[in-house]
Enzyme design. Structure first.
Site: not given
Ligand code: ATP
Ligand code: MG
Ligand code: MG
Length: 456
Positions: A9, A53, A55, A57, A63, A66
């Site tokens: 991210e 994604r 977005y 925030d 942000e 990937t």
């Molecule tokens: P925040 O933005 O608060 O940090 P988050 O870490 O849940 O929340 P996202 O910005 O949605 O947020 O990003 C998630 C990331 O995790 C993406 O890069 C995605 O590819 C990765 N991801 C998705 N599924 C998995 C998984 N099962 N294991 C590890 N990484 C994953």
């Molecule tokens: Mg994030």
């Molecule tokens: Mg994160």
């Protein structure tokens, strides 16, 4: 687990230059950037046809996260595709802004701190098996992550606080805890919020908050490649000895400030070790592990070679060894040359401007991109693979299914919702499709949903 799901991210810094025009706030700039996104996605939080994604925030840092990747080069392409998506947003956002009579340019920076002292992040996500004991994992991971800035820091002309100078890391001064479930308030090294984005009985996600955003492709390869290898070593159950740090937060700041890598940090056991020694410790164990078990992907030897070369460069202070490969060294060479040519001190605002412009994602203005074009920064992936990653998801993870779903929805103008786990058509009665296994690339219910959108 032989293959691992990894995602990155990246939050971008935002600015508007306004010669002769009224200045607008970063929030207003962000609104212009996301206006076209909201028009087609009905939200400023959308998934793209490449599975990623995009977005906005709270606050004003766009942000890009990937999609789930299981291949290092694929991950680097997907992350660079994010930069490309942001450049398209700038182009459209600027046009809309000009239509409203606001002149000037929009800037996005792939860095981690702004001039007001705020920090924004680059998170790495590594899927790990649920059965791995998390406290043991973080105890071993923290000394690695605290010292990892030697091999993958983005470099910073740091004029805040004592000990001003050129430092390894942008993020080091903004980390306040070892492990915690909060990402913003107390900003940990590893976030422990248990949100695996997958079947929680089988998987967990290691959510690393401490890293700098990287411009250099080789640095990115080393950062993620080395972290994955250390994880593998820990997952194998290897006994690694006790490197627990007495005070990780003090150590990370001290290490960032010492480009010789010789700063001693105190371990909880009472011993002291230098940052270089801690990194050597991990490199030696990982190398032995790979010799015994074999390489699990095609780029392991390149990762190990880069890792060793980076530590050698610091130990011998021969930064020429990594001046095309490691962000902080590339940037240091640039700022040193600029200071010498213009007889400037490090404290000059013009040097700070060079540091910032290194991270400008504009292909014309951004100094990293200029260097890369001149052959002064080594690449890992081709421009064609980045171009493809802008629209096409990785084909070996569930991102493939999500990508097809989003593509169908956009082509047929359907209102849909997606997240890492779910797909849903909002204007239809159908059920929500759940994809619990990030490695699936085919799913009968998802195919049915996509076919229904396409009317086949
Ligand atoms: P925040 O933005 O608060 O940090 P988050 O870490 O849940 O929340 P996202 O910005 O949605 O947020 O990003 C998630 C990331 O995790 C993406 O890069 C995605 O590819 C990765 N991801 C998705 N599924 C998995 C998984 N099962 N294991 C590890 N990484 C994953
Ligand atoms: Mg994030
Ligand atoms: Mg994160």
């Amino acid at each position: 687990m032989d293959r691992r799901i990894i995602g990155i991210e990246t939050e971008y810094g935002i600015a508007h230059s306004h010669p002769g025009s009224r200045s607008i706030t970063p929030e207003e700039v962000a609104r212009y950037l996301f206006k076209p996104v909201v028009e087609w996605g009905r939200s400023s939080n959308v998934f793209l046809t490449n599975g990623a994604r995009l977005y906005l925030d709270v606050g004003s840092h766009p942000e890009y996260a990937t999609s789930e990747c299981d291949d290092l080069l694929g991950l680097i392409s997907q992350d660079l595709a994010g930069e490309s998506v942001m450049r398209s947003l700038i182009e459209r956002g600027e046009a809309l802004m000009h239509e409203d009579g606001i002149q000037g340019s929009i800037y996005l920076f792939k860095n981690n701190s702004d001039s007001a002292g705020n920090s924004f992040g680059c998170h790495e996500n590594y899927m790990i098996p649920r059965k791995l004991e998390f406290s043991r994992l973080s105890e071993l991971m923290i000394p690695f992550l605290v010292t990892r800035q030697l091999i993958c820091g983005a470099g910073k002309v740091n004029l805040a606080g004592d000990n001003c100078g050129f430092h390894f890391s942008q993020r080091a001064d903004h980390v306040w805890e070892g492990v915690s479930s909060a990402t913003t308030r107390s900003r940990p090294i590893i976030n422990t919020r248990d949100e695996p984005h997958a079947d929680a009985e089988r998987f967990r996600r290691m959510h690393v908050i401490v890293g700098d955003s990287n411009m250099s492709q080789t640095t990115q390869l080393l950062k993620v490649g080395a972290t994955d290898l250390v994880l593998r070593l820990i997952e194998s159950g290897a006994i690694l000895g006790d490197l627990k740090l007495e005070n990780p937060i003090r150590s990370i700041r001290e290490i960032s400030r010492d480009l010789t890598g010789r700063q001693e940090v105190r371990l909880a056991s009472g011993r002291s070790m230098s940052a270089l020694e801690i990194q050597r410790f991990f490199l030696q164990h990982v190398t032995a592990f790979v010799e015994k078990n074999g390489a699990h992907h095609a780029h392991v030897s390149r990762v190990l070679e880069l890792w060793e070369r980076a530590l050698d460069a610091i130990e011998t202070q021969n930064l020429g060894l990594i001046e095309k490969d490691i962000d902080w060294a590339i940037k240091k060479r640039l700022t040193d040359a600029y200071m010498a040519k213009n007889s400037l001190e490090l404290s000059s605002p013009r040097v700070a401007q060079i540091d910032l412009t290194y991270h400008d994602i504009s292909l014309e203005r951004g100094l990293f991109h200029v260097l890369e074009r001149r052959g002064a920064a080594t690449t890992v992936v081709t421009p064609e693979s980045v171009e493809e990653a802008v629209t096409v998801a990785p084909q070996t993870t569930r991102a493939k299914i999500r990508g097809e779903f989003i593509k169908a929805a956009r082509e047929h103008g359907r209102d849909v919702t997606a997240d890492w786990l779910h797909l849903k058509v909002n204007d239809a009665q159908g059920a929500t499709v759940l994809l619990k296994d990030p490695f699936v690339t085919e799913d009968a219910a998802a195919t049915e949903l996509i076919n229904a959108i396409r009317g086949v």
